[in-house]
Design a protein around this motif. Structure first.
Motif, PDB file in Angstrom:
ATOM      1  N   ILE A 117     -68.281  23.465   0.421  1.00  0.00           N
ATOM      2  CA  ILE A 117     -68.649  22.305   0.461  1.00  0.00           C
ATOM      3  C   ILE A 117     -67.693  21.326  -0.271  1.00  0.00           C
ATOM      4  N   LYS A 118     -67.495  20.318   0.273  1.00  0.00           N
ATOM      5  CA  LYS A 118     -66.259  18.840  -0.374  1.00  0.00           C
ATOM      6  C   LYS A 118     -66.512  18.492  -1.550  1.00  0.00           C
ATOM      7  N   THR A 119     -66.344  18.718  -2.345  1.00  0.00           N
ATOM      8  CA  THR A 119     -66.594  18.046  -4.416  1.00  0.00           C
ATOM      9  C   THR A 119     -65.479  16.879  -4.054  1.00  0.00           C
ATOM     10  N   ASN A 120     -66.542  15.671  -4.883  1.00  0.00           N
ATOM     11  CA  ASN A 120     -65.240  14.648  -5.374  1.00  0.00           C
ATOM     12  C   ASN A 120     -65.768  14.261  -6.654  1.00  0.00           C
ATOM     13  N   LEU A 121     -64.779  14.562  -7.570  1.00  0.00           N
ATOM     14  CA  LEU A 121     -65.020  14.985  -9.222  1.00  0.00           C
ATOM     15  C   LEU A 121     -64.250  13.782  -9.507  1.00  0.00           C
ATOM     16  N   PHE A 122     -65.023  13.012 -10.245  1.00  0.00           N
ATOM     17  CA  PHE A 122     -64.664  12.057 -10.695  1.00  0.00           C
ATOM     18  C   PHE A 122     -63.188  11.674 -12.106  1.00  0.00           C
ATOM     19  N   GLU A 123     -62.636  11.056 -12.300  1.00  0.00           N
ATOM     20  CA  GLU A 123     -61.072  11.477 -13.036  1.00  0.00           C
ATOM     21  C   GLU A 123     -60.989  11.414 -13.973  1.00  0.00           C
ATOM     22  N   GLU A 199     -55.698  21.450  -1.981  1.00  0.00           N
ATOM     23  CA  GLU A 199     -54.813  21.630  -0.830  1.00  0.00           C
ATOM     24  C   GLU A 199     -55.340  22.187   0.356  1.00  0.00           C
ATOM     25  N   LYS A 200     -56.942  22.398  -0.082  1.00  0.00           N
ATOM     26  CA  LYS A 200     -58.017  22.611   1.040  1.00  0.00           C
ATOM     27  C   LYS A 200     -58.692  21.186   1.609  1.00  0.00           C
ATOM     28  N   GLY A 201     -58.347  20.328   0.924  1.00  0.00           N
ATOM     29  CA  GLY A 201     -58.726  19.276   0.900  1.00  0.00           C
ATOM     30  C   GLY A 201     -60.313  19.734   0.414  1.00  0.00           C
ATOM     31  N   LEU A 202     -60.875  20.287   0.122  1.00  0.00           N
ATOM     32  CA  LEU A 202     -62.788  20.414  -0.642  1.00  0.00           C
ATOM     33  C   LEU A 202     -63.006  19.893  -2.054  1.00  0.00           C
ATOM     34  N   LEU A 203     -61.802  19.545  -2.898  1.00  0.00           N
ATOM     35  CA  LEU A 203     -61.526  19.316  -4.117  1.00  0.00           C
ATOM     36  C   LEU A 203     -60.950  17.666  -3.887  1.00  0.00           C
ATOM     37  N   LYS A 204     -61.817  16.290  -4.368  1.00  0.00           N
ATOM     38  CA  LYS A 204     -60.560  15.104  -4.322  1.00  0.00           C
ATOM     39  C   LYS A 204     -61.397  14.135  -5.881  1.00  0.00           C
ATOM     40  N   PHE A 205     -60.079  13.768  -6.390  1.00  0.00           N
ATOM     41  CA  PHE A 205     -61.292  13.153  -7.333  1.00  0.00           C
ATOM     42  C   PHE A 205     -61.235  11.508  -7.342  1.00  0.00           C
ATOM     43  N   VAL A 206     -61.866  10.656  -7.809  1.00  0.00           N
ATOM     44  CA  VAL A 206     -62.643   9.740  -7.471  1.00  0.00           C
ATOM     45  C   VAL A 206     -62.536   8.496  -8.882  1.00  0.00           C
TER      46      VAL A 206
END
Length: 575
Positions: A117-123, A199-206
């Protein structure tokens, strides 16, 4: 000690999944039967806003193991509901200043990522209302806010949000709980490293891009833009060591409040809350430093947010120099009245939403102003749910304003939870506007009372901790339900509303009506003089709360009546 409690304790004490340091902590309490029982006699439950508890090691504590277990349960539910949406749209997670918040949020993010599950985590730390906003802005299926809101510093927890930006309600809430409880073994929790997830694009910081859009959405809620003396109107503000500083300072500057003074001792995030034992804007004690600064700078208004910036309290200076602290109901009434008197193009089906424990005065004012009044259960998630029902056409109404008596307000529909950032902005606007007209917030409140009657509200919160406390609370509610009095405080009981049984008993008419709200362990009595008394166990703390609402012809009469009502009902309960 119950064998099941000991079994859970032993499982945690010997599991390799538990860090060595935490296993050592458990060994240290092994001979303390009461402590072991309190930590393991139950599993931490979802309350009105999600899961919340005292930090520590155990099933009845909040810790990284519990939040990972919860994340796995939430992930399982998402994948069952719609695997494609869960994977593609994913989750957004934010966290506040509390001890453990970043650790918990990262652990949850990695569990979601391990489930694909793709996850956006606030920086960095953000407010609860911004998380609510981000769910729809980013188009995620779920949002998670790691916070314990206004609870004492020993607490932490999280709230779960659905795709509409509101906290989860039925049927999702119950099903998520089932999935969380179905994760019985730590072996069922999927894991992934942060490096692998990125690396797998599953964790992104916003961060900044969402911030900018959130602030712009808030600024759209300004009602009066050209207020004489606005730039010079002095305001003291405190984030109480929480998340509010950056967004409040930014929005106030951008809309032209140039004389905002932030309490220096309380402006930096700190989960130990060094200047206040209880970082809750409902408590007048948190305003001590703010009032000192206000006296120095010549300000008549102090505002304070709670740590995750979804609640706001205020202190206002009278002309005689006295500082007063309007309660949550009073600020809600003021904001509602200000909106209804100043907002342009209010539609015919304009609606205000509040809760069953908020002041009865709302109904009187709303009726006089020609707007609809809706009541929900306690918990802003129900107000968010009602907004969605307006927007989908399930109920006829256009949302104008919503609030609950516990200092939570929402102006606008950019969020689906209470928002202290937009509320701070609008309270400042309201105060500056009244100042420009030669009046004040307090004077306007007194005008409302003179017109509609002197309504007063009170609350008694009784703490009953641990297993014994939980049983006492349930017994109190059971006793009230089964032995409902015909008379209280020398007055006949006119109505009884039992939200658990979903029945409204009209004693005068001898009739029974259904309550079209979700089941909740709440009992409300309305006496023959329209005194309201409501009993409700807290969903986030080991407390039972009693809410009182009375009205009288004068301020002095209302104060005396409230005092007598609260004292008299306490004596009634003791008997």
């Amino acid at each position: 000690m119950d064998a099941n409690i000991w079994k859970k304790f032993e499982n945690w004490s010997s599991s390799d999944y538990i860090d060595a340091e935490d296993r050592e902590e458990l060994k240290q309490i092994k001979d303390n039967t009461k402590e072991v029982e309190d930590r393991f006699y139950t599993d931490l439950e979802f309350g009105t806003g999600g899961m919340r508890g005292i930090r520590g090691v155990g099933t009845n504590r909040i810790n990284k193991y519990i939040v990972k277990k919860a994340a796995q349960g939430i992930a399982n539910y998402m994948l069952k509901m719609d695997a494609e949406a869960a994977v593609d749209r994913g989750v957004v997670i934010a966290y506040d200043c509390r001890i453990g918040s970043y650790e918990y949020s990262l652990n949850m993010a990695l569990v979601f990522a391990a489930n694909g599950i793709k996850t956006n985590l606030f920086e960095s730390l953000r407010s609860t209302p911004e998380l609510s906003f981000a769910v729809r802005e980013l188009g995620t299926m779920v949002g998670v806010m790691v916070t314990a809101s206004h609870n004492p510093k020993e607490y932490n927890g999280f709230k779960v949000y659905w795709e509409d930006g509101g906290q989860v309600v039925e049927p999702h809430a119950t099903e998520i709980v089932k999935e969380v409880y179905a994760v019985e073994s730590f072996d069922d929790i999927k894991a992934m490293t942060q490096k692998e997830a990125e690396e797998k694009g599953l964790l992104k910081f916003v961060g900044k891009s969402v911030d900018d859009k959130y602030i712009e959405a808030i600024k759209k809620e300004v009602i009066n833009t050209d207020i004489p003396g606005k730039k010079e109107f002095k305001i003291v503000y405190s984030p109480l060591h929480g998340t509010g500083k950056r967004p409040v300072q930014r929005v106030m500057k951008e809309i032209g409040f140039d004389s905002l003074y932030t309490v220096a001792e309380q402006e930096e995030p700190d989960g130990t809350f060094p200047t206040c034992d209880y970082a809750n804007p409902e408590d007048p004690a948190v305003f001590k430093l703010g009032i000192e600064l206000a006296e120095k700078m010549g300000s008549k208004l102090c505002m304070a947010n709670d740590p995750d910036a979804d609640r706001i309290g205020i202190a206002v200076k009278r002309k005689n120099g006295e500082w007063v602290y309007p309660n949550g109901n009073q600020v809600g009434l003021l904001l509602m009245n200000y909106i209804l008197e100043n907002k342009k193009d209010i539609p015919e089906n304009g609606a205000v939403i509040s809760t069953v424990v908020s002041t009865p005065m709302l109904d009187v004012v709303a009726a006089d102003k020609g707007v609809k009044m809706f009541r929900t259960l306690t918990g802003f998630k129900y107000i968010g749910e009602k907004i969605l029902e307006f927007e989908t056409g399930k109920i006829d109404g256009t949302y104008l304003f919503g609030f609950e008596e516990s200092y939570g307000y929402l102006v606008g529909t950019h969020a689906r939870d209470k928002d202290a950032i937009v509320s701070t902005m609008l309270i400042a606007e309201m105060a500056a506007y009244y100042e420009s007209k030669g009046t004040s917030v307090i004077e306007e409140l007194e005008k409302l009372y003179d017109k509609y009657g002197w309504y007063k509200e009170g609350i008694q919160a009784i703490t009953m901790s641990g297993k014994e406390g939980a049983e006492k609370i349930q017994n109190i509610m059971k006793s009230l339900r089964e032995n409902m009095p015909v008379e209280v405080l020398g007055k006949k009981v006119k109505k009884v509303r039992d939200f658990q049984l979903q029945k409204d008993y009209d004693k005068e008419a001898g009739k029974e009506y259904p309550i079209e709200l979700p089941k909740s362990n709440v009992i409300q009595m309305i006496l023959e003089d329209d005194t309201h008394i409501t009993a409700r166990p807290s969903g986030t703390e080991p407390k039972i709360k009693y809410y009182y609402g009375i009205n009288a012809k004068t301020e002095a009469e209302s104060e005396k009546k409230l005092e007598n009502t609260m004292k008299g009902f306490s004596e009634f309960l003791e008997k």
